[in-house]
Write a protein that holds these residues in place. Structure first.
Motif, PDB file in Angstrom:
ATOM      1  N   LYS A 185       5.372  -4.978  -4.338  1.00 12.75           N
ATOM      2  CA  LYS A 185       4.271  -5.542  -3.751  1.00 12.75           C
ATOM      3  C   LYS A 185       2.900  -5.284  -4.620  1.00 12.75           C
ATOM      4  O   LYS A 185       3.117  -4.166  -5.407  1.00 12.75           O
ATOM      5  CB  LYS A 185       4.086  -4.974  -2.276  1.00 12.75           C
ATOM      6  N   ASP A 186       1.879  -5.887  -4.603  1.00 14.58           N
ATOM      7  CA  ASP A 186       0.691  -5.784  -5.186  1.00 14.58           C
ATOM      8  C   ASP A 186      -0.156  -4.449  -4.524  1.00 14.58           C
ATOM      9  O   ASP A 186      -0.858  -4.716  -3.787  1.00 14.58           O
ATOM     10  CB  ASP A 186      -0.104  -6.839  -5.508  1.00 14.58           C
ATOM     11  N   VAL A 187       0.205  -3.381  -4.893  1.00 16.88           N
ATOM     12  CA  VAL A 187      -0.406  -2.298  -4.415  1.00 16.88           C
ATOM     13  C   VAL A 187      -0.747  -1.238  -5.800  1.00 16.88           C
ATOM     14  O   VAL A 187      -0.396  -1.194  -6.521  1.00 16.88           O
ATOM     15  CB  VAL A 187       0.400  -1.305  -3.519  1.00 16.88           C
ATOM     16  N   SER A 188      -2.014  -0.436  -5.164  1.00 16.80           N
ATOM     17  CA  SER A 188      -2.458   0.182  -6.256  1.00 16.80           C
ATOM     18  C   SER A 188      -1.958   1.526  -6.457  1.00 16.80           C
ATOM     19  O   SER A 188      -1.750   2.195  -7.373  1.00 16.80           O
ATOM     20  CB  SER A 188      -4.021   0.614  -6.046  1.00 16.80           C
ATOM     21  N   LYS A 189      -1.052   2.072  -5.092  1.00 13.71           N
ATOM     22  CA  LYS A 189      -0.431   3.323  -5.156  1.00 13.71           C
ATOM     23  C   LYS A 189       0.881   3.128  -4.402  1.00 13.71           C
ATOM     24  O   LYS A 189       0.799   2.435  -3.348  1.00 13.71           O
ATOM     25  CB  LYS A 189      -1.379   4.471  -4.625  1.00 13.71           C
ATOM     26  N   LEU A 190       2.283   3.886  -4.975  1.00 14.60           N
ATOM     27  CA  LEU A 190       3.233   3.521  -4.209  1.00 14.60           C
ATOM     28  C   LEU A 190       3.048   4.305  -2.894  1.00 14.60           C
ATOM     29  O   LEU A 190       2.587   5.344  -2.681  1.00 14.60           O
ATOM     30  CB  LEU A 190       4.465   4.402  -5.055  1.00 14.60           C
ATOM     31  N   GLN A 191       3.835   3.434  -1.919  1.00 16.06           N
ATOM     32  CA  GLN A 191       3.686   4.088  -0.269  1.00 16.06           C
ATOM     33  C   GLN A 191       4.974   3.979   0.066  1.00 16.06           C
ATOM     34  O   GLN A 191       5.609   3.166  -0.199  1.00 16.06           O
ATOM     35  CB  GLN A 191       2.768   3.161   0.358  1.00 16.06           C
TER      36      GLN A 191
END
Length: 315
Positions: A185-191
């Protein structure tokens, strides 16, 4: 006014029953041996068939409940649009010594599969989590999935198969102990989302790695070793992976000095510090230019076989 002839003779006789159901007298002297056998603790074949049918229905209900629980977690965290159908199931041989039972770490949860859902950016694959996934597969029965979110246009094929091949029993969730779902997914930080009802999301590859490593039951018990492990992890993530050239050089010197007289960063035992630091060194492209002790240590990590998935993603 009118006279009607009777439709039936008036002297008809009707035998009325004296009871609703007629049953054989079990106390009669003429009982057969089979009737005696049913009275001596043996089960009627019809009752056996009924119990078998009930067990089959209960098993199907259990499978349905496990499937609904998994779907409910997906609905609660609607992060996946495309299923890459990449499932894996590793051997059950333990990797670390003194591994703990999953129920003792997370508490008993009857019926529902424990799902770990991770959102990661394909531009920066979480290498340390790939290693931990392989270790979890050797410790537990893991149902692994890879999905692609609609925010991502293209994903390299090697990222779609990073968790292994499809398992033949993937349709039966009750056959597994742990669910591991990776969503590109286009995320700034892994979650990471684990228990969407009672637990807030965990952010950052280092924090997620700490959580997954605890599931192996191999976390250092004494505070000093645990603190040293956290220091190495933070140093690798914030300075080696995200820092500049000077910071990377300083971390490599620290690693080289620590590994000059120890086989692993915490001493004689392979730990999460080795996993995270080695992955950060490989991701930074410092494996060939690293000092001698660091290169020897990387070779030892590679010989364990846990980092095969990492080298495959770096190609």
């Amino acid at each position: 006014m009118y006279q009607v002839k009777p439709v039936s003779p008036g002297d008809i006789k009707i035998n009325l029953p004296t009871c609703m159901y007629k049953l054989p007298n079990i106390h009669a002297q003429g009982m057969s041996c089979s009737e005696h056998a049913l009275q001596n603790g043996e089960m009627d074949p019809a009752l056996k068939a009924l119990e078998a049918r009930q067990d089959d229905i209960l098993k199907r209900l259990y499978d349905l409940k496990a499937t609904v629980d998994g779907l409910s977690k997906t609905v609660t965290t609607p992060d996946a649009d495309l299923d890459a159908t990449t499932l894996s199931h590793g051997p059950s041989a333990p990797v670390f010594k003194d591994t703990a039972d999953l129920d003792s770490l997370l508490g008993k949860d009857l019926g529902a599969l424990r799902d770990i859902v991770i959102n990661a950016n394909p531009a920066s694959p979480p290498l340390s989590l790939m290693v931990l996934h392989g270790l979890l597969c050797k410790r537990y029965k893991v149902l692994s999935n890879v999905h692609v979110h609609s925010s991502v246009t293209t994903v390299p094929p090697r990222l779609l198969t990073c968790l292994g091949q499809q398992h033949m029993d993937s349709y039966a969730r009750n056959h597994f102990q742990l669910g591991f779902t990776l969503i590109w997914k286009d995320v700034s930080k892994l979650q990471m989302k684990f228990d969407t009802q009672n637990m807030c999301p965990i952010e950052g590859e280092a924090n997620v790695a700490r959580f997954l490593f605890r599931l192996l039951g191999s976390e250092p018990q004494d505070p000093i070793s645990a603190t040293r492990m956290d220091c190495w992890i933070d140093m690798a993530v914030f300075q080696l992976a995200e820092g500049g050239n000077k910071e990377r050089a300083a971390v490599l010197r620290s690693l080289n000095g620590a590994l000059g007289h120890l086989p692993w960063l915490l001493g004689q035992n392979f730990s999460l510090a080795d996993i995270v630091c080695a992955c950060c060194v490989l991701r930074a492209g410092q494996s060939t230019s690293a000092p001698a002790n660091v290169q020897r240590w990387l070779k030892s990590c590679q010989n364990l076989g846990h980092f095969d998935c990492v080298y495959a993603l770096l190609q």
